[in-house]
Write a protein that holds these residues in place. Structure first.
Motif, PDB file in Angstrom:
ATOM      1  N   SER A   1       0.854  -1.185   0.000  1.00 40.15           N
ATOM      2  CA  SER A   1       0.000   0.000   0.000  1.00 40.15           C
ATOM      3  C   SER A   1       0.887   1.230   0.000  1.00 40.15           C
ATOM      4  O   SER A   1       2.001   1.198   0.521  1.00 40.15           O
ATOM      5  CB  SER A   1      -0.900   0.007   1.240  1.00 40.15           C
ATOM      6  OG  SER A   1      -1.681   1.175   1.266  1.00 40.15           O
TER       7      SER A   1
ATOM      8  N   PHE B   1       0.873   6.904   6.927  1.00 46.72           N
ATOM      9  CA  PHE B   1       0.601   5.943   7.997  1.00 46.72           C
ATOM     10  C   PHE B   1      -0.291   6.588   9.055  1.00 46.72           C
ATOM     11  O   PHE B   1       0.132   6.783  10.197  1.00 46.72           O
ATOM     12  CB  PHE B   1       1.905   5.463   8.629  1.00 46.72           C
ATOM     13  CG  PHE B   1       2.834   4.776   7.666  1.00 46.72           C
ATOM     14  CD1 PHE B   1       2.381   3.726   6.884  1.00 46.72           C
ATOM     15  CD2 PHE B   1       4.146   5.180   7.540  1.00 46.72           C
ATOM     16  CE1 PHE B   1       3.221   3.079   5.993  1.00 46.72           C
ATOM     17  CE2 PHE B   1       5.004   4.535   6.661  1.00 46.72           C
ATOM     18  CZ  PHE B   1       4.535   3.482   5.891  1.00 46.72           C
TER      19      PHE B   1
ATOM     20  N   GLU C   1      -4.605   6.956  10.514  1.00 43.07           N
ATOM     21  CA  GLU C   1      -5.876   6.253  10.550  1.00 43.07           C
ATOM     22  C   GLU C   1      -6.787   6.629   9.393  1.00 43.07           C
ATOM     23  O   GLU C   1      -7.410   5.766   8.774  1.00 43.07           O
ATOM     24  CB  GLU C   1      -6.570   6.524  11.888  1.00 43.07           C
ATOM     25  CG  GLU C   1      -7.837   5.724  12.067  1.00 43.07           C
ATOM     26  CD  GLU C   1      -8.471   5.899  13.427  1.00 43.07           C
ATOM     27  OE1 GLU C   1      -9.615   5.427  13.579  1.00 43.07           O
ATOM     28  OE2 GLU C   1      -7.860   6.505  14.319  1.00 43.07           O
TER      29      GLU C   1
ATOM     30  N   ILE D   1      -4.651   2.970   7.646  1.00 41.13           N
ATOM     31  CA  ILE D   1      -3.561   2.144   8.149  1.00 41.13           C
ATOM     32  C   ILE D   1      -4.071   1.035   9.067  1.00 41.13           C
ATOM     33  O   ILE D   1      -3.574  -0.101   9.016  1.00 41.13           O
ATOM     34  CB  ILE D   1      -2.458   2.995   8.856  1.00 41.13           C
ATOM     35  CG1 ILE D   1      -1.242   2.128   9.239  1.00 41.13           C
ATOM     36  CG2 ILE D   1      -3.021   3.688  10.078  1.00 41.13           C
ATOM     37  CD1 ILE D   1      -0.495   1.560   8.072  1.00 41.13           C
ATOM     38  N   LEU D   2      -5.091   1.318   9.879  1.00 40.20           N
ATOM     39  CA  LEU D   2      -5.610   0.282  10.780  1.00 40.20           C
ATOM     40  C   LEU D   2      -6.286  -0.840   9.986  1.00 40.20           C
ATOM     41  O   LEU D   2      -6.131  -2.023  10.325  1.00 40.20           O
ATOM     42  CB  LEU D   2      -6.571   0.897  11.795  1.00 40.20           C
ATOM     43  CG  LEU D   2      -5.956   1.937  12.741  1.00 40.20           C
ATOM     44  CD1 LEU D   2      -6.994   2.477  13.702  1.00 40.20           C
ATOM     45  CD2 LEU D   2      -4.753   1.352  13.489  1.00 40.20           C
ATOM     46  N   ASP D   3      -7.015  -0.482   8.942  1.00 40.04           N
ATOM     47  CA  ASP D   3      -7.635  -1.500   8.079  1.00 40.04           C
ATOM     48  C   ASP D   3      -6.547  -2.336   7.380  1.00 40.04           C
ATOM     49  O   ASP D   3      -6.672  -3.553   7.265  1.00 40.04           O
ATOM     50  CB  ASP D   3      -8.532  -0.847   7.030  1.00 40.04           C
ATOM     51  CG  ASP D   3      -9.729  -0.139   7.634  1.00 40.04           C
ATOM     52  OD1 ASP D   3     -10.181  -0.559   8.717  1.00 40.04           O
ATOM     53  OD2 ASP D   3     -10.199   0.824   7.018  1.00 40.04           O
ATOM     54  N   PHE D   4      -5.501  -1.664   6.916  1.00 36.58           N
ATOM     55  CA  PHE D   4      -4.417  -2.357   6.243  1.00 36.58           C
ATOM     56  C   PHE D   4      -3.742  -3.357   7.179  1.00 36.58           C
ATOM     57  O   PHE D   4      -3.518  -4.515   6.817  1.00 36.58           O
ATOM     58  CB  PHE D   4      -3.386  -1.346   5.721  1.00 36.58           C
ATOM     59  CG  PHE D   4      -2.243  -1.974   4.972  1.00 36.58           C
ATOM     60  CD1 PHE D   4      -2.400  -2.368   3.655  1.00 36.58           C
ATOM     61  CD2 PHE D   4      -1.020  -2.161   5.590  1.00 36.58           C
ATOM     62  CE1 PHE D   4      -1.345  -2.951   2.957  1.00 36.58           C
ATOM     63  CE2 PHE D   4       0.034  -2.743   4.902  1.00 36.58           C
ATOM     64  CZ  PHE D   4      -0.122  -3.148   3.584  1.00 36.58           C
ATOM     65  N   LEU D   5      -3.489  -2.926   8.417  1.00 41.29           N
ATOM     66  CA  LEU D   5      -2.852  -3.814   9.390  1.00 41.29           C
ATOM     67  C   LEU D   5      -3.769  -4.979   9.744  1.00 41.29           C
ATOM     68  O   LEU D   5      -3.301  -6.124   9.872  1.00 41.29           O
ATOM     69  CB  LEU D   5      -2.455  -3.038  10.645  1.00 41.29           C
ATOM     70  CG  LEU D   5      -1.341  -2.005  10.447  1.00 41.29           C
ATOM     71  CD1 LEU D   5      -1.151  -1.192  11.719  1.00 41.29           C
ATOM     72  CD2 LEU D   5      -0.060  -2.663  10.009  1.00 41.29           C
ATOM     73  N   ALA D   6      -5.052  -4.730   9.911  1.00 44.28           N
ATOM     74  CA  ALA D   6      -5.992  -5.797  10.212  1.00 44.28           C
ATOM     75  C   ALA D   6      -6.045  -6.817   9.080  1.00 44.28           C
ATOM     76  O   ALA D   6      -6.097  -8.027   9.304  1.00 44.28           O
ATOM     77  CB  ALA D   6      -7.381  -5.225  10.492  1.00 44.28           C
TER      78      ALA D   6
ATOM     79  N   ALA E   1      -3.670  -7.376   6.865  1.00 43.98           N
ATOM     80  CA  ALA E   1      -2.377  -8.084   6.804  1.00 43.98           C
ATOM     81  C   ALA E   1      -2.339  -9.195   7.837  1.00 43.98           C
ATOM     82  O   ALA E   1      -1.828 -10.265   7.619  1.00 43.98           O
ATOM     83  CB  ALA E   1      -1.238  -7.106   7.015  1.00 43.98           C
TER      84      ALA E   1
END
Length: 185
Positions: A168, A172, A174, A178-183, A185
């Motif tokens: 992505s 970095f 919210e 970024i939180l959706d991306f980390l979730a 991943a």
């Protein structure tokens, strides 16, 4: 007489590295590719002004353009929802920001926004000017699939050829997901 577009670049130093700054450069390139002359300085023969930012100086620019009989294209890069979670106390200022951008966007003869979602938000704010959805686009001469670059990337990061990789690009923060991306991943 051919058309010339003034790409208003007031506050350029504040936005040149941002998505808004890149959008202005993209607009300039796309207009040029269609044979439309552009300028970033005030000239008497410009018939249209494109305004990308929401800073107070744009009030002056739009008023000056109106006095010259120019059409005004307002780009709606910003929404209250994007503004939220962007810095400390941004949520406190968000309702005032919504009123401000509604006022600015209402000044355009047309408002251009990148997604149907953003269009619905603007309509919910009470923006009554015509709103056109037009993607910010991707420069496909610069960003395109490349088997060679894929191999170099995988080798550089020690990735197997069949290993799934999710990438992505963005800040970095919210509001950029970024939180959706980390979730995910």
């Amino acid at each position: 007489m051919s058309m010339k577009v003034l790409l208003y670049s007031g506050s350029w130093n504040l936005v040149k590295q941002s998505g808004v700054g890149q959008a202005l450069l993209h607009q300039q390139a796309m207009l040029a590719s269609k044979g439309v002359a552009t300028t970033r300085v005030w000239e008497n023969d410009a018939s249209v002004i494109h305004v990308n930012t929401v800073f107070p100086d744009t009030l002056w620019a739009v008023r000056k353009a109106r006095r010259k009989g120019m059409l005004v294209v307002r780009y709606a890069h910003s929404t209250m929802e994007d503004f939220k979670q962007s810095f400390v106390f941004s949520n406190v200022f968000a309702p005032a920001f919504r009123r401000w951008i509604r006022f600015l966007y209402q000044q355009g003869d047309v408002v251009v926004t990148p997604t149907p979602y953003a269009k619905r938000l603007l309509e919910s704010y009470g923006v009554t000017r015509p709103i056109i959805v037009l993607s910010n686009g991707v420069d496909t001469t610069r960003f395109f699939p490349s088997g060679e670059k894929r191999k170099v990337f995988r080798k550089r990061f020690g990735l197997a050829n069949d290993e799934l990789v999710v990438i992505s690009v963005g800040h970095f923060i919210e509001r950029k997901g970024i939180l959706d991306f980390l979730a995910l991943a």
